[in-house]
Write an enzyme that holds these catalytic residues in place. Structure first.
Site, PDB file in Angstrom:
ATOM      1  CD  GLU A  36      -2.778   0.996   2.522  1.00  0.00           C
ATOM      2  OE1 GLU A  36      -3.462   1.991   2.767  1.00  0.00           O
ATOM      3  OE2 GLU A  36      -2.747  -0.011   3.265  1.00  0.00           O
ATOM      4  NE  ARG A 262       3.502  -8.024  11.089  1.00  0.00           N
ATOM      5  CZ  ARG A 262       2.892  -7.349  10.114  1.00  0.00           C
ATOM      6  NH1 ARG A 262       1.910  -7.887   9.437  1.00  0.00           N
ATOM      7  NH2 ARG A 262       3.241  -6.117   9.829  1.00  0.00           N
ATOM      8  CE  LYS A 272       2.996   0.316   5.176  1.00  0.00           C
ATOM      9  NZ  LYS A 272       2.449   0.074   3.844  1.00  0.00           N
TER      10      LYS A 272
END
Ligand code: ATP
Ligand code: MG
Length: 565
Positions: A36, A262, A272
């Site tokens: 994204e 992850r 982020k």
């Protein structure tokens, strides 16, 4: 490729792919990396990039770079460019396969209409809060929306009006009609489209409604012919929805979603949003601050792409979340630079040594080995003279036990030069600070060995006062004082655990003149100090500025040794 790079290690995802190729389910492997564009990529993304592009490389397939740009309010061109740069820097290439989810807005809309026509989606006019309240909980079923029974025609009409901008934001949404009693909350009539009167960086003001991730992602995968859609574990509960959407809209192919754990790295934050907050609060200088876990930060710090790929290989791919020790990342770059970095001497915190019996105007060029791990890298000359710098902490007036470096009356070796013996210390009268250390040298020990075979315990690095060059060195420590950031107590914030000493800037360093022509990005070992890279700030400075990538102390090697015990 660097010698430290390992062969592809097999993992459960590669096992699935092997099976699919053997059974003839697929004859080509197509993966994708779907960021994204709402921030810079971090080391966690690097794991995903190495996994997806690595599979494509090893199976002669392809990996698409697809920007998941369905949220127009948060996305910026700057991020798109940075992401492309970072993927390329890591050594991967998407060829012609650069895509944007926004390229599919028209087709996604058609698919949504198709769902409505099949009575598998409806326009719901509950507010966001009501939808949440109707959703139920893990232990209680949800409640059906009163709008669930709208006719297909009414739904088609309303959906078209949503598209045409006839409603305000929040007035209506499009929802899938699945099962409000499903034990999986994602299946309780999830929202597929919401109204947003926001300009999109690619589609401008064409759209007044935007599709949500769960609707967009699976269809984008299918439209691109992705075979294996690899994502992180938090999407496991979304898989039934991924499959439901594809089954209902009947796309030409049906990719398989596979989840993996992850990357969590000790002392490291990987959101982020939170990384952006560190910048906003001026805790770091930007996305590329060398302390940041962003790829741009890691690159500026001096890491090589191959060391990151090696790291990704070594951590492997698992189905359960775990914490990787940051010492392993440091080990990967240390191992690589140990093989190929040129060695130099640099004194970071200098104190002057005067060699009283060395001739006043004499100067010598001494031979030094560029890389003891690779003698083919040759030798260089290092200028030596009557005055040199050594590290302030390499001298102790009252040496404790096991301090083998310089002290009054003690003889040590100057690397590649001579044995010296300390005879006297000159101090500042007022502060008591040592200003000069006076030594004598033994001319017979040139090169660093005594012909009579006598030994010394300490070997110091040094730089000529007259010929050395000024430099600034930045030393880094972890950004956070807590290893596992998920363990922060409820009443505290991650900001409470920012390490106030993560950056130490040493501005009075002195380096060998041989470094004069070093370029931004060049990497070196400074003997006894670690591996360093030339920071881009050097370009606006009259002297070189170095980042310490890692020190020489390999804590990972120790951990590994203990594990084997
Ligand atoms: P963040 O939580 O930092 O904002 P994100 O997951 O929202 O990250 P995306 O741009 O959606 O960021 O991620 C792109 C891809 O990278 C996704 O496939 C995602 O699963 C993967 N990814 C993100 N973080 C990690 C991580 N820590 N380890 C492995 N893969 C990751
Ligand atoms: Mg995401």
């Amino acid at each position: 490729m660097a010698s430290t790079e390992s062969k592809p290690v097999t993992n459960f995802i590669r096992n699935i792919i092997d099976k699919d190729l053997q059974s003839g389910k697929h004859d080509i492997v197509v993966t994708r990396f779907p960021p994204e564009p709402n921030g810079y990529l971090h080391i966690g993304h690097a794991k995903s990039i190495c996994l997806n592009f690595g599979i494509a490389r090893d199976y002669n397939g392809r990996c698409h770079l697809r920007f998941d740009d369905t949220n127009p309010a948060k996305e910026e061109i700057e991020y798109i460019e940075s992401i492309k740069k970072d993927v390329r820097w890591l050594g991967f290439d998407w060829g012609d396969h650069l895509y944007f989810a926004s390229d599919y807005f028209d087709r996604l809309y058609e698919y949504a209409v198709k769902l409505i026509k099949k009575d598998k989606a409806y326009v719901c006019s509950l507010s966001t809060e009501e939808i949440r309240a109707y959703r139920g909980t893990l232990t209680e079923p949800g409640k059906e929306s009163p709008y669930r029974k709208r006719s297909i025609d009414e739904n088609l009409d309303l959906f078209e009006k949503m598209k045409n901008g006839e409603f305000k934001e929040g007035e209506h949404v499009l929802r899938a009609k699945i099962d409000m009693a499903s034990p999986n909350l994602n299946m309780r009539d999830p929202v597929l489209y919401r109204i947003l009167h926001v300009e999109h960086h690619r589609t401008g003001d064409t759209w007044n409604l935007y599709p949500l991730y769960d609707f967009t992602h699976c269809i984008s995968d299918a439209l691109e012919g992705i075979t294996h859609s690899i994502c992180t574990l938090e999407f496991e509960d979304h898989r039934p929805l991924y499959d439901w959407v594809l089954d209902q809209v009947e796309t030409p192919c049906h990719p398989q979603q596979i989840e993996f754990a992850r990357l969590n790295l000790s002392y490291t934050l990987m959101s982020k949003r939170k990384l952006a907050e560190l910048i906003r609060k001026k805790i770091v200088s930007g996305w590329d601050d060398p302390r940041m876990p962003t790829i741009t930060g890691i690159r500026r710090r001096g890491y090589t792409p191959s060391s990151i790929r090696t790291f990704a290989d070594r951590i492997g791919v698992a189905k359960r979340d775990s914490m990787v020790d940051i010492a392993l990342l440091e080990h990967c770059i240390r191992e690589e630079l140990n093989q190929n970095a040129l060695r130099f001497m640099a004194v970071l915190d200098p104190v002057k040594v005067v060699i009283t019996n060395y001739p006043e105007d004499q100067e010598e060029d001494l031979d030094a080995i560029n890389n003891p791990e690779d003698l083919s890298q040759g030798k260089r000359k290092v200028p030596f003279g009557k005055e040199i710098y050594i590290e302030r902490n390499d001298f102790r007036e009252d040496p404790p036990k096991k301090f083998y470096r310089l002290s009054p009356g003690r003889e040590v070796r100057l690397r590649y030069a001579y044995f010296i013996t300390c005879s006297n210390v000159i101090k500042d009268e007022n502060t008591g600070e040592i200003k000069e250390i006076h030594c004598t040298y033994d001319p017979e020990t040139k090169g660093g060995d005594a012909p009579d075979g006598r030994k010394v315990k300490g070997t110091l690095h040094w730089v000529s006062v007259k010929r050395g060059l000024p430099a600034t060195v930045r030393l880094y420590d972890h950004l956070f004082t807590i290893a596992d950031l998920s363990e922060i107590p409820k009443d505290k914030d991650y900001m409470d655990f920012v390490n106030p000493n993560s950056l130490t800037e040493l501005t009075k360093c002195c380096i060998e003149p041989g470094l004069k022509n070093a370029h931004v990005g060049d990497r070196f070992q400074f003997e006894r100090q670690g591996y360093f890279s030339v920071d881009p700030d050097s370009e606006e400075s009259d002297h070189l500025i170095f980042n310490r990538i890692v020190s020489l102390r390999d804590t990972w090697a120790k951990i590994e040794k203990n594990m084997k015990k």
